[in-house]
Motif scaffolding. Structure first.
Motif, PDB file in Angstrom:
ATOM      1  N   LYS A 157       0.828  -1.204   0.000  1.00 41.07           N
ATOM      2  CA  LYS A 157       0.000   0.000   0.000  1.00 41.07           C
ATOM      3  C   LYS A 157       0.864   1.257   0.000  1.00 41.07           C
ATOM      4  CE  LYS A 157      -3.966  -2.111   2.347  1.00 41.07           C
ATOM      5  NZ  LYS A 157      -4.878  -2.055   3.535  1.00 41.07           N
ATOM      6  N   ASN A 158       1.903   1.248   0.798  1.00 40.86           N
ATOM      7  CA  ASN A 158       2.824   2.388   0.861  1.00 40.86           C
ATOM      8  C   ASN A 158       4.098   2.030   0.099  1.00 40.86           C
ATOM      9  OD1 ASN A 158       1.013   3.796   2.588  1.00 40.86           O
ATOM     10  ND2 ASN A 158       1.835   2.666   4.350  1.00 40.86           N
ATOM     11  N   ARG A 159       4.080   2.325  -1.176  1.00 45.41           N
ATOM     12  CA  ARG A 159       5.223   1.967  -2.023  1.00 45.41           C
ATOM     13  C   ARG A 159       6.285   3.048  -1.971  1.00 45.41           C
ATOM     14  NH1 ARG A 159       1.977   0.098  -7.528  1.00 45.41           N
ATOM     15  NH2 ARG A 159       0.580  -1.405  -6.507  1.00 45.41           N
ATOM     16  N   SER A 160       7.504   2.607  -1.831  1.00 42.06           N
ATOM     17  CA  SER A 160       8.637   3.529  -1.862  1.00 42.06           C
ATOM     18  C   SER A 160       9.326   3.415  -3.220  1.00 42.06           C
ATOM     19  CB  SER A 160       9.629   3.181  -0.742  1.00 42.06           C
ATOM     20  OG  SER A 160      10.054   1.835  -0.861  1.00 42.06           O
ATOM     21  N   PRO A 161       9.862   4.514  -3.754  1.00 45.02           N
ATOM     22  CA  PRO A 161      10.523   4.459  -5.069  1.00 45.02           C
ATOM     23  C   PRO A 161      11.721   3.524  -5.047  1.00 45.02           C
ATOM     24  CG  PRO A 161      10.957   6.544  -3.962  1.00 45.02           C
ATOM     25  CD  PRO A 161       9.903   5.858  -3.158  1.00 45.02           C
ATOM     26  N   GLN A 162      11.845   2.745  -6.119  1.00 37.94           N
ATOM     27  CA  GLN A 162      12.938   1.786  -6.217  1.00 37.94           C
ATOM     28  C   GLN A 162      14.167   2.448  -6.844  1.00 37.94           C
ATOM     29  OE1 GLN A 162      12.742  -1.282  -5.038  1.00 37.94           O
ATOM     30  NE2 GLN A 162      10.557  -1.237  -4.529  1.00 37.94           N
ATOM     31  N   ALA A 163      15.319   2.171  -6.279  1.00 38.85           N
ATOM     32  CA  ALA A 163      16.558   2.696  -6.851  1.00 38.85           C
ATOM     33  C   ALA A 163      16.810   2.040  -8.199  1.00 38.85           C
ATOM     34  CB  ALA A 163      17.735   2.419  -5.905  1.00 38.85           C
ATOM     35  N   PRO A 164      17.161   2.803  -9.225  1.00 41.57           N
ATOM     36  CA  PRO A 164      17.386   2.216 -10.554  1.00 41.57           C
ATOM     37  C   PRO A 164      18.586   1.278 -10.564  1.00 41.57           C
ATOM     38  CG  PRO A 164      18.104   4.495 -10.514  1.00 41.57           C
ATOM     39  CD  PRO A 164      17.407   4.253  -9.211  1.00 41.57           C
ATOM     40  N   VAL A 165      18.520   0.282 -11.402  1.00 41.45           N
ATOM     41  CA  VAL A 165      19.614  -0.673 -11.564  1.00 41.45           C
ATOM     42  C   VAL A 165      20.461  -0.246 -12.755  1.00 41.45           C
ATOM     43  CG1 VAL A 165      20.230  -3.066 -12.013  1.00 41.45           C
ATOM     44  CG2 VAL A 165      18.252  -2.530 -10.582  1.00 41.45           C
ATOM     45  N   THR A 166      21.751  -0.110 -12.536  1.00 43.54           N
ATOM     46  CA  THR A 166      22.670   0.307 -13.592  1.00 43.54           C
ATOM     47  C   THR A 166      23.702  -0.781 -13.815  1.00 43.54           C
ATOM     48  OG1 THR A 166      22.377   2.625 -12.961  1.00 43.54           O
ATOM     49  CG2 THR A 166      24.259   2.093 -14.357  1.00 43.54           C
ATOM     50  N   ILE A 167      23.852  -1.194 -15.063  1.00 45.41           N
ATOM     51  CA  ILE A 167      24.821  -2.229 -15.438  1.00 45.41           C
ATOM     52  C   ILE A 167      25.674  -1.701 -16.574  1.00 45.41           C
ATOM     53  CG2 ILE A 167      25.142  -4.578 -16.299  1.00 45.41           C
ATOM     54  CD1 ILE A 167      22.518  -5.339 -15.042  1.00 45.41           C
ATOM     55  N   ASP A 168      26.992  -1.701 -16.375  1.00 48.83           N
ATOM     56  CA  ASP A 168      27.928  -1.199 -17.384  1.00 48.83           C
ATOM     57  C   ASP A 168      27.586   0.228 -17.810  1.00 48.83           C
ATOM     58  OD1 ASP A 168      29.248  -3.593 -17.265  1.00 48.83           O
ATOM     59  OD2 ASP A 168      28.269  -4.440 -19.041  1.00 48.83           O
ATOM     60  N   GLY A 169      27.129   1.014 -16.852  1.00 53.54           N
ATOM     61  CA  GLY A 169      26.810   2.400 -17.146  1.00 53.54           C
ATOM     62  C   GLY A 169      25.458   2.626 -17.787  1.00 53.54           C
ATOM     63  N   GLU A 170      24.713   1.553 -18.050  1.00 53.13           N
ATOM     64  CA  GLU A 170      23.401   1.648 -18.671  1.00 53.13           C
ATOM     65  C   GLU A 170      22.321   1.401 -17.622  1.00 53.13           C
ATOM     66  OE1 GLU A 170      22.560   2.437 -21.724  1.00 53.13           O
ATOM     67  OE2 GLU A 170      24.563   2.516 -22.643  1.00 53.13           O
TER      68      GLU A 170
END
Length: 323
Positions: A157-170
């Motif tokens: 119900k209370n969603r927190s923003p997810q940190a983006p996943v970065t692989i090889d700079g992408e």
């Protein structure tokens, strides 16, 4: 092979390579197809017997070209992991999909390594060695960072923003739906995207069934066409989603097909039940299947019967193999 030479070979009647598209313009638009003789297939089997002992054991989660394991098993295994994790309160699942097309490959033999070359095609179809070679090709892939995707499944119900996943700079692109092994997955796990895709695909196949009837084709051939062309599209991987959707739309397609053929056809419920039972028996009989242990844990010590899993969420109860 250069594109010009390839077209010259096809013009000369050499059909070992077939186009994947109607108007191919590059080498990746062609598919290798082997039209080998019985003698060549026999030699392939002899080579296969010598090559298998020299190759290390395959990944236990290798679903392609394995005995009694197919596409259904790959999707079922993924969804089982997703549902089991989400069964814990406050949990979130992040699924990452990697693309391995246009991959660099090389050959290593006794310490000698060849130059790397880009490979955009698979093993030749129709040969005995093709499945074995495919497993070798895919045993040490490098993924394509441009086409990688991520799907987040979060029912909190209370969603927190997810940190983006970065692989090889992408940074990985987050999507709401993804087509995985021919099945459309979505972040709601309600199979709505897949149901819409199946319905559209089934409608297009029904058009050809009606055309055949207009030509006066007999009922037996119409039924054969339905089973091989229409039903194969409607019930593709039905074990994965057949017990988790609103069945009205799919059953309408089946009813229309039955009226065209003039026979009463099995509904989605009947087909899903049959195929689910067959799949469950196949998992129980295959000790190397990734889900074999999970099914055996549900077996009663006294009667030997499979018990239903106690789940916190109803969506896991409706999923294979706990339905």
């Amino acid at each position: 092979m250069e594109l010009k030479k390839l077209k010259q070979c096809r013009a000369a009647g050499l059909d070992g390579i077939q186009p994947k598209k109607e108007l191919p313009v590059e080498l990746n638009h062609y598919r290798p197809v082997a039209l080998t003789s019985h003698l060549m297939k026999t030699l392939d089997r002899l080579m296969l017997g010598h090559m298998k002992p020299l190759v290390r054991a395959l990944d236990p989660l290798q679903f392609a070209y394995q005995d009694a394991i197919g596409v259904d098993d790959g999707v079922i295994y993924l969804m089982d992991k997703v549902h089991s994790h989400l069964d814990t309160a406050g949990s979130t699942v992040r699924i990452m999909f990697f693309d391995f097309s246009s991959r660099p490959q090389f050959v290593r033999m006794q310490g000698c390594v060849s130059d790397a070359a880009m490979c955009s095609t698979g093993a030749s179809q129709g040969t005995v060695l093709a499945p074995f070679l495919f497993n070798i090709y895919t045993s040490d892939f490098q993924y394509n960072t441009v086409r990688q995707k991520e799907m987040v499944v979060d029912f909190r119900k209370n969603r927190s923003p997810q940190a983006p996943v970065t692989i090889d700079g992408e940074e990985m692109e987050v999507v709401g739906t993804y087509k995985y092994l021919g099945v459309h997955l979505d972040n709601k796990l309600d199979w709505s995207s897949n149901t819409s895709a199946v319905f559209k695909r089934g409608q297009s196949r029904l058009y050809f069934l009606r055309k055949l009837r207009s030509f006066g084709v007999c009922t037996k051939l119409l039924w054969t066409f339905y089973q091989s062309v229409v039903a194969s599209a409607i019930f593709y991987s039905v074990v994965c989603w057949g017990n988790s959707i609103n069945k009205t739309a799919i059953n309408k397609l089946v009813k229309k097909a039955g009226s065209v053929i003039g026979l009463k056809l099995d509904t989605l419920e009947v087909v899903a039940e049959k195929r689910t039972l067959n799949k469950l028996l196949a998992v129980m009989d295959n000790a190397s299947h990734p889900l074999h242990r999970a099914v055996e844990k549900q077996r009663s010590m006294f009667s030997g019967r499979i018990r239903q899993l106690l789940c916190a969420k109803e969506r896991r109860v409706r999923s294979f193999p706990y339905l």
